[in-house]
Design a protein around this motif. Structure first.
Motif, PDB file in Angstrom:
ATOM      1  N   TYR A  93       0.834  -1.208   0.000  1.00 37.56           N
ATOM      2  CA  TYR A  93       0.000   0.000   0.000  1.00 37.56           C
ATOM      3  C   TYR A  93       0.866   1.255   0.000  1.00 37.56           C
ATOM      4  N   ARG A  94       1.969   1.232   0.728  1.00 35.79           N
ATOM      5  CA  ARG A  94       2.857   2.387   0.786  1.00 35.79           C
ATOM      6  C   ARG A  94       3.381   2.757  -0.596  1.00 35.79           C
ATOM      7  N   GLN A  95       3.597   1.743  -1.451  1.00 34.89           N
ATOM      8  CA  GLN A  95       4.142   1.987  -2.784  1.00 34.89           C
ATOM      9  C   GLN A  95       3.053   2.143  -3.847  1.00 34.89           C
ATOM     10  N   TYR A  96       1.801   1.904  -3.479  1.00 31.84           N
ATOM     11  CA  TYR A  96       0.703   1.911  -4.457  1.00 31.84           C
ATOM     12  C   TYR A  96       0.355   3.343  -4.855  1.00 31.84           C
ATOM     13  N   SER A  97       0.196   3.579  -6.137  1.00 32.52           N
ATOM     14  CA  SER A  97      -0.045   4.942  -6.638  1.00 32.52           C
ATOM     15  C   SER A  97      -1.517   5.337  -6.619  1.00 32.52           C
ATOM     16  N   GLY A  98      -2.431   4.365  -6.535  1.00 35.61           N
ATOM     17  CA  GLY A  98      -3.859   4.684  -6.591  1.00 35.61           C
ATOM     18  C   GLY A  98      -4.522   4.704  -5.229  1.00 35.61           C
ATOM     19  N   LYS A  99      -3.896   5.348  -4.258  1.00 38.19           N
ATOM     20  CA  LYS A  99      -4.414   5.337  -2.888  1.00 38.19           C
ATOM     21  C   LYS A  99      -5.780   5.995  -2.762  1.00 38.19           C
ATOM     22  N   GLU A 100      -6.159   6.827  -3.738  1.00 42.50           N
ATOM     23  CA  GLU A 100      -7.452   7.514  -3.646  1.00 42.50           C
ATOM     24  C   GLU A 100      -8.633   6.547  -3.689  1.00 42.50           C
ATOM     25  N   SER A 101      -8.418   5.326  -4.175  1.00 43.02           N
ATOM     26  CA  SER A 101      -9.511   4.346  -4.246  1.00 43.02           C
ATOM     27  C   SER A 101      -9.587   3.464  -3.004  1.00 43.02           C
ATOM     28  N   VAL A 102      -8.641   3.637  -2.073  1.00 43.57           N
ATOM     29  CA  VAL A 102      -8.562   2.781  -0.887  1.00 43.57           C
ATOM     30  C   VAL A 102      -9.097   3.534   0.328  1.00 43.57           C
ATOM     31  N   PHE A 103     -10.049   2.924   1.031  1.00 41.90           N
ATOM     32  CA  PHE A 103     -10.565   3.495   2.274  1.00 41.90           C
ATOM     33  C   PHE A 103      -9.963   2.718   3.441  1.00 41.90           C
ATOM     34  N   ILE A 104      -9.167   3.405   4.268  1.00 46.87           N
ATOM     35  CA  ILE A 104      -8.564   2.778   5.440  1.00 46.87           C
ATOM     36  C   ILE A 104      -9.543   2.923   6.599  1.00 46.87           C
ATOM     37  N   LEU A 105     -10.083   1.818   7.048  1.00 49.89           N
ATOM     38  CA  LEU A 105     -11.067   1.832   8.136  1.00 49.89           C
ATOM     39  C   LEU A 105     -10.355   2.113   9.456  1.00 49.89           C
ATOM     40  N   PRO A 106     -10.716   3.210  10.160  1.00 50.32           N
ATOM     41  CA  PRO A 106     -10.052   3.526  11.432  1.00 50.32           C
ATOM     42  C   PRO A 106     -10.166   2.379  12.433  1.00 50.32           C
ATOM     43  N   GLU A 107      -9.147   2.252  13.261  1.00 53.86           N
ATOM     44  CA  GLU A 107      -9.089   1.102  14.169  1.00 53.86           C
ATOM     45  C   GLU A 107     -10.282   1.050  15.119  1.00 53.86           C
ATOM     46  N   GLN A 108     -10.768   2.202  15.559  1.00 50.24           N
ATOM     47  CA  GLN A 108     -11.906   2.207  16.478  1.00 50.24           C
ATOM     48  C   GLN A 108     -13.156   1.643  15.814  1.00 50.24           C
ATOM     49  N   LEU A 109     -13.422   2.039  14.562  1.00 51.88           N
ATOM     50  CA  LEU A 109     -14.565   1.479  13.838  1.00 51.88           C
ATOM     51  C   LEU A 109     -14.352  -0.002  13.535  1.00 51.88           C
ATOM     52  N   TYR A 110     -13.102  -0.338  13.309  1.00 51.89           N
ATOM     53  CA  TYR A 110     -12.758  -1.715  12.959  1.00 51.89           C
ATOM     54  C   TYR A 110     -12.976  -2.674  14.125  1.00 51.89           C
ATOM     55  N   THR A 111     -12.461  -2.328  15.308  1.00 50.17           N
ATOM     56  CA  THR A 111     -12.464  -3.280  16.419  1.00 50.17           C
ATOM     57  C   THR A 111     -13.614  -3.091  17.403  1.00 50.17           C
ATOM     58  N   ARG A 112     -14.315  -1.939  17.332  1.00 49.07           N
ATOM     59  CA  ARG A 112     -15.353  -1.681  18.332  1.00 49.07           C
ATOM     60  C   ARG A 112     -16.748  -1.509  17.744  1.00 49.07           C
ATOM     61  N   THR A 113     -16.838  -0.931  16.557  1.00 47.02           N
ATOM     62  CA  THR A 113     -18.158  -0.615  16.011  1.00 47.02           C
ATOM     63  C   THR A 113     -18.686  -1.717  15.103  1.00 47.02           C
ATOM     64  N   TYR A 114     -17.927  -2.054  14.084  1.00 47.41           N
ATOM     65  CA  TYR A 114     -18.421  -3.003  13.086  1.00 47.41           C
ATOM     66  C   TYR A 114     -17.942  -4.438  13.299  1.00 47.41           C
ATOM     67  N   PHE A 115     -16.758  -4.586  13.847  1.00 45.74           N
ATOM     68  CA  PHE A 115     -16.196  -5.934  13.986  1.00 45.74           C
ATOM     69  C   PHE A 115     -15.594  -6.106  15.380  1.00 45.74           C
ATOM     70  N   GLY A 116     -15.335  -7.340  15.732  1.00 45.03           N
ATOM     71  CA  GLY A 116     -14.684  -7.661  16.993  1.00 45.03           C
ATOM     72  C   GLY A 116     -13.833  -8.901  16.824  1.00 45.03           C
ATOM     73  N   HIS A 117     -13.043  -9.199  17.838  1.00 45.06           N
ATOM     74  CA  HIS A 117     -12.149 -10.348  17.787  1.00 45.06           C
ATOM     75  C   HIS A 117     -12.464 -11.325  18.913  1.00 45.06           C
ATOM     76  N   VAL A 118     -12.377 -12.580  18.598  1.00 44.90           N
ATOM     77  CA  VAL A 118     -12.303 -13.602  19.624  1.00 44.90           C
ATOM     78  C   VAL A 118     -10.885 -14.149  19.596  1.00 44.90           C
ATOM     79  N   ARG A 119     -10.589 -15.057  20.490  1.00 46.71           N
ATOM     80  CA  ARG A 119      -9.214 -15.568  20.556  1.00 46.71           C
ATOM     81  C   ARG A 119      -8.857 -16.257  19.250  1.00 46.71           C
ATOM     82  N   GLY A 120      -7.814 -15.744  18.614  1.00 50.11           N
ATOM     83  CA  GLY A 120      -7.371 -16.318  17.339  1.00 50.11           C
ATOM     84  C   GLY A 120      -5.919 -16.712  17.400  1.00 50.11           C
ATOM     85  N   GLU A 121      -5.121 -16.168  16.469  1.00 48.78           N
ATOM     86  CA  GLU A 121      -3.682 -16.416  16.414  1.00 48.78           C
ATOM     87  C   GLU A 121      -3.370 -17.906  16.340  1.00 48.78           C
TER      88      GLU A 121
END
Length: 303
Positions: free
Chosen positions: A197-225
């Motif tokens: 992603y750092r080297q990708y030239s078309g970053k305008e098409s990529v939406f980076i989901l903020p961590e708070q929305l990622y882990t608290r609002t829309y998704f969550g984690h159970v024990r994985g790894e």
């Protein structure tokens, strides 16, 4: 070889054309309603029961989506039929998690839709998240710490150029990086995708989901790894320590280092003393032998 190059060039042209047609449309209008999950294992291990609830949450919250659980045999057939030029690399990976990482990129590129790891809980319908994304954003990738981008949830249109360019990089990163954790992370995992992603030239098409929305609002984690070995557990344990624990650990480390240095100095002095005493003892023995020899010689002359 010619067939492989022809397929690559054809895919590249189709990717550019598809992206051009939907540049200003909403992701919720063009993203296929498909949810992909992957379970790859070389020892026929069953899916852990602790993931039952997280897996079912995707079907419960998104009843209008088609759900597919991809297994080893299904993926082997998929690569043999659609991307046979990558099948050798796919089978050559050291670990199952690398195959899962690579497969998700191909599946999302080929079919579009949503990919989720087994240990991710879907808390709200996907369509609610898509409705918040501005037009022109055609792929959603979550932000995470400490690696930059996560790969356990990705939402994307079919034939996205970001995925295609990442796919083309997989062969060059397929190598051993010293320890299992880094090998996965750098060859196919989050660090691989973050660097791409750092080297990708078309970053305008990529939406980076903020961590708070990622882990608290829309998704969550159970024990994985489930793929973590000793090195991954150690790295993660070190990362999750607080600054106080790091400070105490540093104090203990330097105190132990100082004690070791003192011990080493004392042992060195003892060794030097021992060597010196041994040299002196040897010198005394030689002197005594010389004295006895002189005495014997003088007595012989007297006779």
């Amino acid at each position: 070889m010619c067939c492989w190059l022809l397929q690559l060039s054809t895919e590249h042209v189709q990717t550019i054309e598809d992206q051009g047609r939907i540049r200003n449309v909403s992701l919720k209008d063009v993203m296929p309603k498909r949810i992909h999950q992957i379970w790859t294992t070389t020892n026929n291990q069953a899916i852990p029961a602790r993931w039952d609830a997280s897996r079912k949450s995707w079907e419960i919250k998104n009843g209008n989506y088609v759900f597919t659980l991809w297994t080893d045999s299904m993926l082997n057939e998929f690569f043999a039929k659609e991307y046979h030029w990558f099948l050798g690399t796919y089978k050559s990976y050291y670990y199952d998690v690398q195959r899962a990482d690579a497969a998700r990129l191909f599946l999302l590129y080929h079919f579009g839709g949503v990919y989720s790891d087994m240990d991710i809980v879907c808390r709200r319908p996907i369509d609610e998240l898509l409705a918040e994304v501005k037009p022109g954003k055609t792929i959603i990738i979550p932000a995470t710490k400490p690696f930059g981008l996560a790969t356990d949830v990705i939402l994307v249109i079919k034939r996205h150029p970001f995925l295609w360019s990442a796919i083309l990089s997989l062969k060059s990163t397929n190598r051993w990086y010293g320890i299992p954790y880094l090998t996965e992370m750098l060859s196919t995992g989050p660090l691989f995708l973050t660097e791409h992603y750092r080297q990708y030239s078309g970053k305008e098409s990529v939406f980076i989901l903020p961590e708070q929305l990622y882990t608290r609002t829309y998704f969550g984690h159970v024990r994985g790894e489930s793929w973590h070995q000793w090195d991954g557990r150690l790295i993660w344990w070190l990362w999750t320590r607080s600054w106080k624990q790091w400070a105490i650990g540093a104090m203990i480390f330097f105190a132990s280092l100082a004690l070791f240095c003192v011990f080493l100095m004392l042992m060195t002095k003892c060794f030097i003393r021992y060597k010196n005493s041994k040299v002196c003892h040897t010198a005394l023995l030689l002197a005594e032998k010389c004295r006895i020899r002189r005495v014997r010689t003088s007595k012989t002359h007297e006779y």
